[in-house]
Every structure is written in C-alpha cells, then in structure tokens.
Design an enzyme around this catalytic site. Structure first.
Site, PDB file in Angstrom:
ATOM      1  N   ALA A 257       3.374   5.585  -0.453  1.00 57.49           N
ATOM      2  CA  ALA A 257       3.540   4.466   0.479  1.00 57.49           C
ATOM      3  C   ALA A 257       3.219   3.161  -0.214  1.00 57.49           C
ATOM      4  O   ALA A 257       2.336   3.099  -1.081  1.00 57.49           O
ATOM      5  CB  ALA A 257       2.635   4.633   1.692  1.00 57.49           C
ATOM      6  N   ASP A 258       3.931   2.130   0.162  1.00 54.72           N
ATOM      7  CA  ASP A 258       3.629   0.777  -0.289  1.00 54.72           C
ATOM      8  C   ASP A 258       2.921  -0.021   0.792  1.00 54.72           C
ATOM      9  O   ASP A 258       2.313  -1.043   0.506  1.00 54.72           O
ATOM     10  CB  ASP A 258       4.918   0.078  -0.699  1.00 54.72           C
ATOM     11  CG  ASP A 258       5.460   0.619  -2.010  1.00 54.72           C
ATOM     12  OD1 ASP A 258       5.281  -0.048  -3.037  1.00 54.72           O
ATOM     13  OD2 ASP A 258       6.043   1.718  -2.004  1.00 54.72           O
ATOM     14  N   ARG A 259       3.006   0.453   2.032  1.00 53.16           N
ATOM     15  CA  ARG A 259       2.292  -0.194   3.135  1.00 53.16           C
ATOM     16  C   ARG A 259       2.301   0.737   4.339  1.00 53.16           C
ATOM     17  O   ARG A 259       3.334   1.322   4.662  1.00 53.16           O
ATOM     18  CB  ARG A 259       2.951  -1.525   3.490  1.00 53.16           C
ATOM     19  CG  ARG A 259       2.128  -2.422   4.411  1.00 53.16           C
ATOM     20  CD  ARG A 259       2.906  -3.686   4.751  1.00 53.16           C
ATOM     21  NE  ARG A 259       3.175  -4.525   3.607  1.00 53.16           N
ATOM     22  CZ  ARG A 259       2.573  -5.668   3.325  1.00 53.16           C
ATOM     23  NH1 ARG A 259       1.614  -6.100   4.123  1.00 53.16           N
ATOM     24  NH2 ARG A 259       2.912  -6.385   2.267  1.00 53.16           N
TER      25      ARG A 259
END
Length: 368
Positions: A257-259
């Site tokens: 995940a990036d966010r």
C-alpha cells in the site's frame, strides 16, 4: 538475506560524513548498478524517475538523501554558513523537505517521514550542528526501524494467514507489484509475508503478477523470488489471475500500500483493485501489508487520494502501441475497504469490526 537484494547502501562511519547509493531498479534484473546520492536533487530524481520505488523506500531515501546533502554537499554547506539561529537553519531544512515532497504524490510514507523529521529537528539543540546531527541520527533511526518493522509485518501476516487457513498446511499466495527488499530498506512488506511463510516452511507456492505497464512484478518480484529460492515461484500476466484462481487455487492474496485511508480504502499499484475483485469473486482472503506510517486518517476515504498519472511513453514503449495513440496511465488505483480482509502492520493486523468496517483511527490511537 542475500546481498543481491540491497536496495540501498548507506554508511556513516565517522558519524558526520554519511554516504548513500541506491540500486537503479530500472536496470534490474539484468544489471545491478548503484547510483550515488550526493544531494536532495539526486534523491528527488531517483524517486521521480522510479529508479527507486516502493512507498517505504521512497521515504527512507528522501531522509537519508537529505542527511547526505546537509552534511557533505558543498553548495548546501555554503548556504548554511551565514545562518546563525536555529530557526533559520530549520527553515532552510524545511525548504529542502518541501522540495522532496514534490517528487511523487501518492505515497503517504514520504509525507509522514518529512513530518516526523520536522518534529525531530524542532526538538533538537539550539546550534546549527545540533539540527544537522539530528537530521542524520533520526534518518538512521528510521532506516533501522524500517527493517525491524518489515520483519514484524511479515511475521504478523504469516500468522494471520495460517490461523485462518482452511484444510491446508501450506499457503498458495499471490501478490502484485514489488513489495520486497527492493521496495523497502530490507525484507519487504507483502513479499515479506511470503518470506516469513517460507522461513516457517509454510509457503507452498507464490504467484506474482507482472504488473503492467512498468513490470515491477516481472522485473523485480520475480527476481527476488528466485534469489530467495521461494518454492514454486511463478510469474503470470495480470489478466491471468482470475483463471489461476479458478483452476489452480490460491489461499491468500497480499498486496502492499502507498496509503490507507481512515475507512480502510487503500491506494496501491494499478491492478491491485482488479486483484481484490478477483479474490472476492473466488472467496479468497485479500490482505494489505504496510507499515504503520502508511495509515492516513487525514483522508476519510479513497476518493480523496491524489492518484499519480505517469507519462504515456511508459505504456507505449512497453506495449509497442502506435506512438500517437492517446494513453491513460494511472500509476495507482484504490481498493475499497469492502474487498480487504485485513490490513497487516508491524503493530498487528487490523480487522473489521462487527459492523463490517475498519477502525483505522482507533487502531492508531491504541498503538501510538
């Protein structure tokens, strides 16, 4: 862990002369070339051009690159020379942080790391040297923390998957993009879960999607799987995942995940949403594996995430399409929380409550 999987090489033997080089991931697996990072401009460039990528690694390279810049870059040292007060030095450092923030917009780890570093220097001693030493020491702390956190993510994820495994003793896992040693300081997040399962002799097979159009899965994850000698590692086209689930069977999907938003909506590499939909259709648990710093309660849901769009050439060049064909090339997509089984962090696995929703804010409050 094999030395072949070093995403960066950092040293600071004297305590005040740090050096940093990063592996040029655009050349992997065919070449292993390291790029020296002497200043924030070089750090910004390798992040922007995706010579390094992966949300945790982006944050670490930005922080370490800032350290090298402040300690050894002649231009920076000359600009620091006339600054006399602590606030002047802090303001100067923050300008460099603001520049680094512009490198890539989607991964919240970078912004959280800059915020954390800002807090550290504000609490530093009053001298110019105190501020610079704090940047260096805190960046080094963040580097060490990334490695230990990743190992905890891997172990937490492996345990949760095994605890919920039905009628099998070993796991058949699928993943997308690259979330291993090359996306972090070491070990990895989603691929770290596979690494932990492998260490426990509980990994039966691992399938990696090639991750079009930039092919992080085929260039990087496939390389890591082979280097680590994971069992029955297999590369598949992104579009083959549904057929794989139906014919060969998968026990768990794990993505990075990036966010992660307040409601659990998650931004990750383009194709992750598709993987989650396929998993849901086949009744397969779908996990997100990411460090605590990826949790972002400032955004209520995934509709508010800024999605980076990449140059058309990235798709045109790899697909050999007509050069004048219009292109839409989002680097990320958002997987709604409804399709996520659990969010694996170094502090534990976030699961949905009785109401079927994630309480990200509550988890943060409990573990902060």
């Amino acid at each position: 862990m094999s030395n072949n999987l070093q995403s960066l090489i950092y040293s600071n033997e004297g305590g005040d002369k740090p050096t940093l080089s990063v592996l040029d991931q655009l050349l992997v697996p065919h070449e292993k070339t390291y790029i020296k990072i002497p200043d924030v401009e070089a750090a910004w460039s390798v992040i922007r051009t995706m010579q390094i990528r992966g949300a945790p690694l982006i944050a670490i390279v930005a922080c370490l690159g800032l350290s090298v810049d402040l300690a050894t870059n002649p231009k920076t040292l000359a600009e620091l020379e006339p600054l006399s007060t602590k606030q002047e030095v802090i303001d100067y450092v923050i300008k460099k942080m603001d520049y680094l923030r512009t490198s890539r917009p989607t991964a919240v780890n970078l912004f959280n790391a800059m915020d954390e570093l800002t807090g550290a220097i504000q609490a530093a001693g009053e001298s110019k040297a105190d501020v610079i030493k704090t940047v260096i020491s805190h960046a080094e702390f963040m580097l060490e923390r990334d490695v230990s956190d990743n190992k905890a993510i891997g172990d937490n994820g492996a345990k949760d998957i095994l605890d919920n495994l039905k009628d099998r003793s070993k796991v058949r896992m699928a993943t997308i993009c690259n979330t291993g040693s090359l996306a972090t300081a070491a070990y990895g997040t989603a691929l770290g879960v596979a690494r932990s399962l492998h260490a426990m002799d509980k990994l039966e097979s691992i399938f990696c999607l090639e991750t079009r159009p930039y092919n992080q899965g085929s260039r990087l994850t496939a390389f890591e799987i082979m280097e680590e000698k994971m069992p029955n590692g297999t590369l598949i086209c992104d579009s083959a995942i549904a057929a794989l689930m139906r014919t060969k069977g998968i026990d768990a999907c794990v993505a990075g995940a990036d966010r992660v938003c307040a409601n659990g909506d998650t931004a990750n590499k383009i194709g992750t949403y598709m993987l989650a939909l396929c998993a849901k259709a086949h009744g397969i648990p779908f996990y997100i594996a990411a460090p605590f710093t990826t949790l972002d309660t400032k955004l209520a849901n995934g509709d508010l995430i800024e999605i980076e769009e990449r140059p058309a050439a990235e798709m045109i060049d790899t697909s050999k399409a007509p050069t004048t064909m219009p292109v839409w090339n989002p680097a990320f997509d958002v997987t709604p929380a409804a399709y996520i089984t659990g969010i694996i962090t170094e502090k534990g696995v976030i699961r949905k409550g009785e109401d079927g929703t994630f309480d990200i804010a509550g988890f943060i409050a409990k573990h902060s």
